[in-house]
Design an enzyme around this catalytic site. Structure first.
Site, PDB file in Angstrom:
ATOM      1  N   ASP A  67      11.980   0.687  -4.838  1.00 56.84           N
ATOM      2  CA  ASP A  67      11.202   1.322  -3.773  1.00 56.84           C
ATOM      3  C   ASP A  67      11.413   0.648  -2.424  1.00 56.84           C
ATOM      4  O   ASP A  67      12.034  -0.424  -2.333  1.00 56.84           O
ATOM      5  CB  ASP A  67       9.707   1.306  -4.148  1.00 56.84           C
ATOM      6  CG  ASP A  67       9.224  -0.053  -4.643  1.00 56.84           C
ATOM      7  OD1 ASP A  67       9.947  -1.050  -4.471  1.00 56.84           O
ATOM      8  OD2 ASP A  67       8.123  -0.133  -5.200  1.00 56.84           O
ATOM      9  N   ASN A 136      -3.723  -2.187 -10.016  1.00 54.35           N
ATOM     10  CA  ASN A 136      -4.241  -0.878 -10.457  1.00 54.35           C
ATOM     11  C   ASN A 136      -3.309  -0.220 -11.481  1.00 54.35           C
ATOM     12  O   ASN A 136      -3.442   0.955 -11.780  1.00 54.35           O
ATOM     13  CB  ASN A 136      -4.444   0.040  -9.245  1.00 54.35           C
ATOM     14  CG  ASN A 136      -3.136   0.301  -8.499  1.00 54.35           C
ATOM     15  OD1 ASN A 136      -2.075  -0.131  -8.934  1.00 54.35           O
ATOM     16  ND2 ASN A 136      -3.215   1.007  -7.389  1.00 54.35           N
ATOM     17  N   HIS A 138      -0.003   0.165 -11.146  1.00 47.18           N
ATOM     18  CA  HIS A 138       1.166   0.899 -10.636  1.00 47.18           C
ATOM     19  C   HIS A 138       2.468   0.190 -10.998  1.00 47.18           C
ATOM     20  O   HIS A 138       2.494  -1.028 -11.173  1.00 47.18           O
ATOM     21  CB  HIS A 138       1.054   1.172  -9.128  1.00 47.18           C
ATOM     22  CG  HIS A 138       1.300   0.022  -8.206  1.00 47.18           C
ATOM     23  ND1 HIS A 138       0.364  -0.444  -7.317  1.00 47.18           N
ATOM     24  CD2 HIS A 138       2.394  -0.752  -7.998  1.00 47.18           C
ATOM     25  CE1 HIS A 138       0.871  -1.438  -6.614  1.00 47.18           C
ATOM     26  NE2 HIS A 138       2.100  -1.651  -7.014  1.00 47.18           N
ATOM     27  N   GLU A 143       1.530   5.202  -7.952  1.00 49.86           N
ATOM     28  CA  GLU A 143       0.110   4.884  -7.930  1.00 49.86           C
ATOM     29  C   GLU A 143      -0.661   5.724  -8.945  1.00 49.86           C
ATOM     30  O   GLU A 143      -0.154   6.742  -9.433  1.00 49.86           O
ATOM     31  CB  GLU A 143      -0.432   5.145  -6.515  1.00 49.86           C
ATOM     32  CG  GLU A 143       0.222   4.294  -5.434  1.00 49.86           C
ATOM     33  CD  GLU A 143      -0.307   2.858  -5.391  1.00 49.86           C
ATOM     34  OE1 GLU A 143      -0.777   2.352  -6.428  1.00 49.86           O
ATOM     35  OE2 GLU A 143      -0.234   2.237  -4.318  1.00 49.86           O
TER      36      GLU A 143
HETATM   37  C1  GLP Z   1       4.397  -3.789  -4.924  1.00 46.33           C
HETATM   38  C2  GLP Z   1       5.756  -3.342  -5.495  1.00 46.33           C
HETATM   39  C3  GLP Z   1       5.744  -3.358  -7.010  1.00 46.33           C
HETATM   40  C4  GLP Z   1       5.208  -4.683  -7.513  1.00 46.33           C
HETATM   41  C5  GLP Z   1       3.781  -4.871  -7.045  1.00 46.33           C
HETATM   42  C6  GLP Z   1       3.143  -6.158  -7.529  1.00 46.33           C
HETATM   43  O1  GLP Z   1       3.479  -2.765  -4.878  1.00 46.33           O
HETATM   44  N1  GLP Z   1       6.120  -2.034  -5.035  1.00 46.33           N
HETATM   45  O2  GLP Z   1       7.061  -3.119  -7.485  1.00 46.33           O
HETATM   46  O3  GLP Z   1       5.271  -4.736  -8.915  1.00 46.33           O
HETATM   47  O4  GLP Z   1       3.808  -4.877  -5.611  1.00 46.33           O
HETATM   48  O5  GLP Z   1       3.462  -7.211  -6.673  1.00 46.33           O
HETATM   49  P1  GLP Z   1       3.358  -8.741  -7.045  1.00 46.33           P
HETATM   50  O6  GLP Z   1       4.490  -9.024  -7.950  1.00 46.33           O
HETATM   51  O7  GLP Z   1       3.498  -9.458  -5.729  1.00 46.33           O
HETATM   52  O8  GLP Z   1       2.037  -8.943  -7.682  1.00 46.33           O
END
Ligand code: GLP
Length: 243
Positions: A67, A136, A138, A143
């Site tokens: 993404d 959440n 995702h 989402e």
């Molecule tokens: C963002 C990314 C996700 C990732 C999530 C969690 O939203 N788009 O791919 O898994 O954050 O982030 P973190 O690894 O910093 O907790």
């Protein structure tokens, strides 16, 4: 689902790296699905180490990121393009033409989604996809309430995600509210998936993902339906799993 509970973040990163190294040794022209966020940083560090020790070669590896934020220049310090450059690509020999990230600054976002989906398809699909998980539930930027049939598409970020990501920006107003993300269907078409989670703030999402109802309200729960998923979680993130 193959669930591996490890002691901490370092062990999680090492275990994940071993699976990636195995994948690349087995198939030097592997197509990898990559992720951003704080979770995979340790994995990328381990991969760089293996590369520097001469144990793996990225010469023929192809990569697709999950993404990207919309309307953030690729040079912006919080763009995922920059994140990947700084945390992985600058240290390894993957060819520039072989690493792909959806463009958040394309003129036509819908066309960019189609182009990205087609690129993945033309590369033969993803062999091994790495995922983190949002609080959440995702995955990528899919989402809650996402359609499981979604392919690469434009998403509105959830309020919780915007709040969680605010730590990387000067203030909450600066956090992009929209993004382009591989869809659940794109992710589910990967031949193998590794999801990493660390820390107690992920415990509810992890428990829902592995032992809760399969529902678009918790997008990661769809992974229960994938035939080849490995979940590597540290003890804190695994603390609410009820098998
Ligand atoms: C963002 C990314 C996700 C990732 C999530 C969690 O939203 N788009 O791919 O898994 O954050 O982030 P973190 O690894 O910093 O907790």
């Amino acid at each position: 689902m193959n669930i591996i509970v490890v002691k901490d973040y370092s062990e999680m990163s090492r275990k994940a790296a071993h699976l990636f190294v195995g994948q690349i040794l087995q198939k030097p022209n592997s197509v990898l699905g990559l992720a951003t966020g704080s979770t995979p940083v340790g994995l990328y560090k381990e991969l760089i180490k293996f590369y520097k020790e001469g144990m793996i070669d990225f010469e023929n590896v192809i990569a697709f990121n999950l993404d990207e934020y919309l309307n953030l220049d690729p040079t912006h310090e919080q763009s995922y393009a920059r994140f990947m450059e700084e945390n992985l690509f600058q240290f390894i020999n993957m060819k520039e033409k072989n690493h792909h990230i959806p463009s958040g600054t394309a003129l036509e976002f819908e066309a960019e989604c189609d182009r990205y989906e087609e690129l993945i398809h033309n590369a033969g699909g993803i062999d091994l996809q790495i995922l983190g998980i949002g609080r959440n539930g995702h995955i990528g930027f899919n989402e809650p309430d996402i359609k499981f049939e979604a392919i690469t598409h434009i998403v509105q970020l959830d309020e919780q995600t915007i709040n969680d990501n605010a730590r990387f920006f000067n203030n909450i107003e600066e956090v992009p509210k929209t993004a382009i993300s591989m869809g659940i269907k794109t992710i589910m078409q990967s031949r193998g998936i590794i999801l990493l989670a660390s820390g107690k703030e992920k415990a509810d999402a992890v428990a829902g993902m592995v032992s809760g109802k399969i529902t678009p309200e918790l997008p990661a729960s769809v992974l229960q339906l994938h035939p080849n998923v490995t979940i590597i979680v540290d003890e804190a993130a695994a603390s609410k799993i009820n098998l």
